[in-house]
Design a protein around this motif. Structure first.
Motif, PDB file in Angstrom:
ATOM      1  N   GLU A  25     -21.812  -9.416  17.741  1.00 26.58           N
ATOM      2  CA  GLU A  25     -20.884  -9.968  16.745  1.00 26.58           C
ATOM      3  C   GLU A  25     -20.678 -11.455  17.006  1.00 26.58           C
ATOM      4  O   GLU A  25     -19.599 -11.904  17.394  1.00 26.58           O
ATOM      5  CB  GLU A  25     -19.553  -9.212  16.781  1.00 26.58           C
ATOM      6  N   ARG A  26     -21.711 -12.233  16.779  1.00 27.58           N
ATOM      7  CA  ARG A  26     -21.696 -13.653  17.115  1.00 27.58           C
ATOM      8  C   ARG A  26     -20.665 -14.445  16.330  1.00 27.58           C
ATOM      9  O   ARG A  26     -20.202 -15.494  16.774  1.00 27.58           O
ATOM     10  CB  ARG A  26     -23.089 -14.244  16.894  1.00 27.58           C
ATOM     11  N   GLN A  27     -20.275 -13.951  15.155  1.00 23.35           N
ATOM     12  CA  GLN A  27     -19.313 -14.676  14.328  1.00 23.35           C
ATOM     13  C   GLN A  27     -17.935 -14.767  14.979  1.00 23.35           C
ATOM     14  O   GLN A  27     -17.089 -15.563  14.566  1.00 23.35           O
ATOM     15  CB  GLN A  27     -19.186 -14.013  12.946  1.00 23.35           C
ATOM     16  N   LEU A  28     -17.699 -13.963  16.015  1.00 21.67           N
ATOM     17  CA  LEU A  28     -16.406 -13.973  16.695  1.00 21.67           C
ATOM     18  C   LEU A  28     -16.280 -15.101  17.714  1.00 21.67           C
ATOM     19  O   LEU A  28     -15.207 -15.308  18.277  1.00 21.67           O
ATOM     20  CB  LEU A  28     -16.180 -12.633  17.415  1.00 21.67           C
ATOM     21  N   PHE A  29     -17.369 -15.839  17.941  1.00 23.26           N
ATOM     22  CA  PHE A  29     -17.322 -16.875  18.963  1.00 23.26           C
ATOM     23  C   PHE A  29     -16.289 -17.945  18.642  1.00 23.26           C
ATOM     24  O   PHE A  29     -15.594 -18.427  19.540  1.00 23.26           O
ATOM     25  CB  PHE A  29     -18.694 -17.524  19.159  1.00 23.26           C
ATOM     26  N   ALA A  34     -11.698 -21.161  19.994  1.00 20.85           N
ATOM     27  CA  ALA A  34     -10.692 -21.974  19.304  1.00 20.85           C
ATOM     28  C   ALA A  34      -9.479 -22.330  20.174  1.00 20.85           C
ATOM     29  O   ALA A  34      -9.035 -23.489  20.180  1.00 20.85           O
ATOM     30  CB  ALA A  34     -10.244 -21.286  18.017  1.00 20.85           C
ATOM     31  N   PRO A  35      -8.908 -21.382  20.944  1.00 23.62           N
ATOM     32  CA  PRO A  35      -7.739 -21.729  21.766  1.00 23.62           C
ATOM     33  C   PRO A  35      -8.045 -22.748  22.868  1.00 23.62           C
ATOM     34  O   PRO A  35      -7.121 -23.337  23.424  1.00 23.62           O
ATOM     35  CB  PRO A  35      -7.325 -20.380  22.379  1.00 23.62           C
ATOM     36  N   CYS A  36      -9.317 -22.961  23.165  1.00 25.74           N
ATOM     37  CA  CYS A  36      -9.702 -23.883  24.236  1.00 25.74           C
ATOM     38  C   CYS A  36     -10.097 -25.262  23.713  1.00 25.74           C
ATOM     39  O   CYS A  36     -10.275 -26.195  24.506  1.00 25.74           O
ATOM     40  CB  CYS A  36     -10.892 -23.318  25.020  1.00 25.74           C
ATOM     41  N   GLU A  37     -10.237 -25.396  22.389  1.00 25.52           N
ATOM     42  CA  GLU A  37     -10.810 -26.616  21.836  1.00 25.52           C
ATOM     43  C   GLU A  37     -10.006 -27.860  22.187  1.00 25.52           C
ATOM     44  O   GLU A  37     -10.567 -28.893  22.540  1.00 25.52           O
ATOM     45  CB  GLU A  37     -10.946 -26.477  20.314  1.00 25.52           C
ATOM     46  N   ARG A  38      -8.694 -27.776  22.083  1.00 28.73           N
ATOM     47  CA  ARG A  38      -7.838 -28.928  22.388  1.00 28.73           C
ATOM     48  C   ARG A  38      -7.984 -29.338  23.851  1.00 28.73           C
ATOM     49  O   ARG A  38      -8.123 -30.526  24.160  1.00 28.73           O
ATOM     50  CB  ARG A  38      -6.385 -28.581  22.060  1.00 28.73           C
ATOM     51  N   SER A  39      -7.970 -28.364  24.752  1.00 31.88           N
ATOM     52  CA  SER A  39      -8.100 -28.665  26.176  1.00 31.88           C
ATOM     53  C   SER A  39      -9.454 -29.278  26.489  1.00 31.88           C
ATOM     54  O   SER A  39      -9.560 -30.199  27.302  1.00 31.88           O
ATOM     55  CB  SER A  39      -7.898 -27.387  27.002  1.00 31.88           C
ATOM     56  N   ILE A  40     -10.496 -28.758  25.858  1.00 31.23           N
ATOM     57  CA  ILE A  40     -11.844 -29.296  26.056  1.00 31.23           C
ATOM     58  C   ILE A  40     -11.882 -30.766  25.665  1.00 31.23           C
ATOM     59  O   ILE A  40     -12.382 -31.619  26.406  1.00 31.23           O
ATOM     60  CB  ILE A  40     -12.881 -28.506  25.229  1.00 31.23           C
ATOM     61  N   TYR A  41     -11.340 -31.069  24.494  1.00 34.05           N
ATOM     62  CA  TYR A  41     -11.382 -32.444  24.009  1.00 34.05           C
ATOM     63  C   TYR A  41     -10.575 -33.377  24.911  1.00 34.05           C
ATOM     64  O   TYR A  41     -11.035 -34.465  25.266  1.00 34.05           O
ATOM     65  CB  TYR A  41     -10.867 -32.527  22.576  1.00 34.05           C
ATOM     66  N   PHE A  42      -9.359 -32.963  25.293  1.00 39.30           N
ATOM     67  CA  PHE A  42      -8.525 -33.814  26.138  1.00 39.30           C
ATOM     68  C   PHE A  42      -9.229 -34.126  27.447  1.00 39.30           C
ATOM     69  O   PHE A  42      -9.215 -35.270  27.924  1.00 39.30           O
ATOM     70  CB  PHE A  42      -7.188 -33.144  26.427  1.00 39.30           C
ATOM     71  N   LEU A  43      -9.835 -33.121  28.059  1.00 38.63           N
ATOM     72  CA  LEU A  43     -10.509 -33.338  29.333  1.00 38.63           C
ATOM     73  C   LEU A  43     -11.691 -34.291  29.168  1.00 38.63           C
ATOM     74  O   LEU A  43     -11.868 -35.224  29.954  1.00 38.63           O
ATOM     75  CB  LEU A  43     -10.973 -32.006  29.914  1.00 38.63           C
ATOM     76  N   THR A  61     -20.466 -28.734  24.767  1.00 37.29           N
ATOM     77  CA  THR A  61     -19.785 -27.800  25.665  1.00 37.29           C
ATOM     78  C   THR A  61     -19.691 -26.424  25.022  1.00 37.29           C
ATOM     79  O   THR A  61     -19.962 -25.399  25.674  1.00 37.29           O
ATOM     80  CB  THR A  61     -18.370 -28.312  26.000  1.00 37.29           C
ATOM     81  N   ALA A  62     -19.318 -26.381  23.750  1.00 36.44           N
ATOM     82  CA  ALA A  62     -19.204 -25.101  23.039  1.00 36.44           C
ATOM     83  C   ALA A  62     -20.540 -24.375  23.009  1.00 36.44           C
ATOM     84  O   ALA A  62     -20.611 -23.151  23.199  1.00 36.44           O
ATOM     85  CB  ALA A  62     -18.686 -25.332  21.623  1.00 36.44           C
ATOM     86  N   ILE A  63     -21.604 -25.131  22.788  1.00 32.54           N
ATOM     87  CA  ILE A  63     -22.943 -24.534  22.769  1.00 32.54           C
ATOM     88  C   ILE A  63     -23.284 -23.953  24.138  1.00 32.54           C
ATOM     89  O   ILE A  63     -23.808 -22.827  24.245  1.00 32.54           O
ATOM     90  CB  ILE A  63     -24.002 -25.587  22.358  1.00 32.54           C
ATOM     91  N   LYS A  64     -22.966 -24.678  25.191  1.00 31.18           N
ATOM     92  CA  LYS A  64     -23.271 -24.213  26.541  1.00 31.18           C
ATOM     93  C   LYS A  64     -22.420 -23.003  26.923  1.00 31.18           C
ATOM     94  O   LYS A  64     -22.888 -22.107  27.632  1.00 31.18           O
ATOM     95  CB  LYS A  64     -23.089 -25.353  27.542  1.00 31.18           C
ATOM     96  N   VAL A  65     -21.173 -22.992  26.452  1.00 37.84           N
ATOM     97  CA  VAL A  65     -20.327 -21.822  26.696  1.00 37.84           C
ATOM     98  C   VAL A  65     -20.956 -20.603  26.041  1.00 37.84           C
ATOM     99  O   VAL A  65     -21.044 -19.528  26.651  1.00 37.84           O
ATOM    100  CB  VAL A  65     -18.900 -22.059  26.145  1.00 37.84           C
TER     101      VAL A  65
END
Length: 215
Positions: A25-29, A34-43, A61-65
């Protein structure tokens, strides 16, 4: 519901999503990341100091995750694991650009933990709410944080902006919990030194249990 219970439920939900994604179910990625996006960007922004570069690095980063999702073993919180990937992405870009600096600033005293607290402000977040809501002060705060040395700026962004706990911040930055505490104290002291002379123009004079401003 307590914060710990909420975190536990969030982690459990994340594990279920990971299982479903790995099952096809790849569409769930997007829901997972999503809850991590803000933290990823800030870092990444704290490392790269460039909005466009940070956004591009966040996408990578999202692709690698996603590509490494099968390798997540649950030994740490999912967000911590994701931020470690983001940090490696940012550091890799700095090395490639030849701009990586050694974190030598006060490194030898990082482990000197203690209860040092700036005399005027325990935290820049404790400025009265009515002052924080003013656009001018918001700009001052953002600029002051941006001018912090990298090792301090990263900690402030994760602890005071993202409100990550000490353990999670340490794991995301690859440093000890003691170093997180010391760097945060020093970061707040630097912010205090820069901002305190400017705050009187924004915040009303006050007394009380904190005694920050006196009549």
């Amino acid at each position: 519901m307590t914060a710990s219970n909420h975190d536990s439920e969030t982690e459990q939900r994340g594990r279920v999503l990971i299982q479903r994604i790995l099952a096809g179910e790849r569409q769930l990625f997007h829901e997972l990341i999503a809850p991590c996006e803000r933290s990823i960007y800030f870092l990444l922004f704290s490392l790269l100091r460039n909005e466009a570069e940070a956004e591009d690095a966040a996408q990578d980063t999202a692709i690698k995750v996603y590509q490494n999702l099968k390798n997540f073993r649950g030994d740490s919180q999912f967000r911590t694991w994701v931020l470690s990937i983001a940090r490696n992405e940012g550091l890799g870009r700095l090395r490639k650009a030849g701009t990586r600096r050694e974190d030598s600033l006060d490194a030898e005293t990082d482990e000197q933990t203690g209860d040092y607290t700036p005399a005027i402000l325990t935290s820049w977040r404790e400025v009265p709410l009515e002052a924080l809501e003013r656009q001018e002060l918001g700009a001052l705060l953002r600029a002051a944080i941006a001018r912090l040395p990298e090792i301090y700026r990263n900690v402030v962004l994760l602890r005071d902006i993202e409100e990550m706990d000490v353990r999670e911040t340490a794991a995301a930055l690859g440093i000890t919990e003691g170093a997180v505490k010391v760097r945060l104290h020093r970061a707040r002291a630097l912010l205090q030194k820069e901002l305190a002379p400017k705050l009187e123009g924004f915040a009303p004079k006050r007394t009380g249990m904190f005694g920050w401003f006196k009549q």
